[in-house]
Enzyme design. Structure first.
Site: not given
Length: 104
Positions: A18, A22, A41, A76-77
């Site tokens: 993860y 990112h 963010y 992206w999902w």
């Protein structure tokens, strides 16, 4: 400027994947977020529960949660679906959080 927060769930043992994904966020996704008013963010991890806590500063009415129909977001999902809890369309299971306190 408004502040949004929500939580998601990371699959067990996927912290490194993860983080890596990112850290290498696609430039077109980053630009899409900025173009839609997301100026900050952050995503935090509670390692005891694998809960991800996300925080955004957003100008305007929307936020990242309002970009569901964008092809970049859908891609992206799909890219992230193997390492976190997702819905049928591969969108992250995301639960909005209510702000109870703010100290500027």
């Amino acid at each position: 400027m408004k502040r949004l927060a929500f939580k998601m769930k990371l699959n067990e043992g996927q912290k490194d994947a993860y983080t890596k994904r990112h850290n290498e966020i696609w430039p077109e996704l980053k630009q899409l977020l900025k173009d839609n008013g997301v100026s900050e963010y952050s995503i935090f991890l509670d390692e005891e529960t694998n809960t991800l806590f996300a925080f955004q500063k957003v100008s305007g009415e929307g936020g990242s949660q309002d970009l569901a129909q964008n092809p970049i977001v859908k891609k992206w999902w799909d890219f992230m679906a193997d390492i976190m809890e997702v819905n049928q369309d591969n969108s992250p299971v995301s639960i909005p959080l209510q702000e109870l306190f703010y100290m500027p």
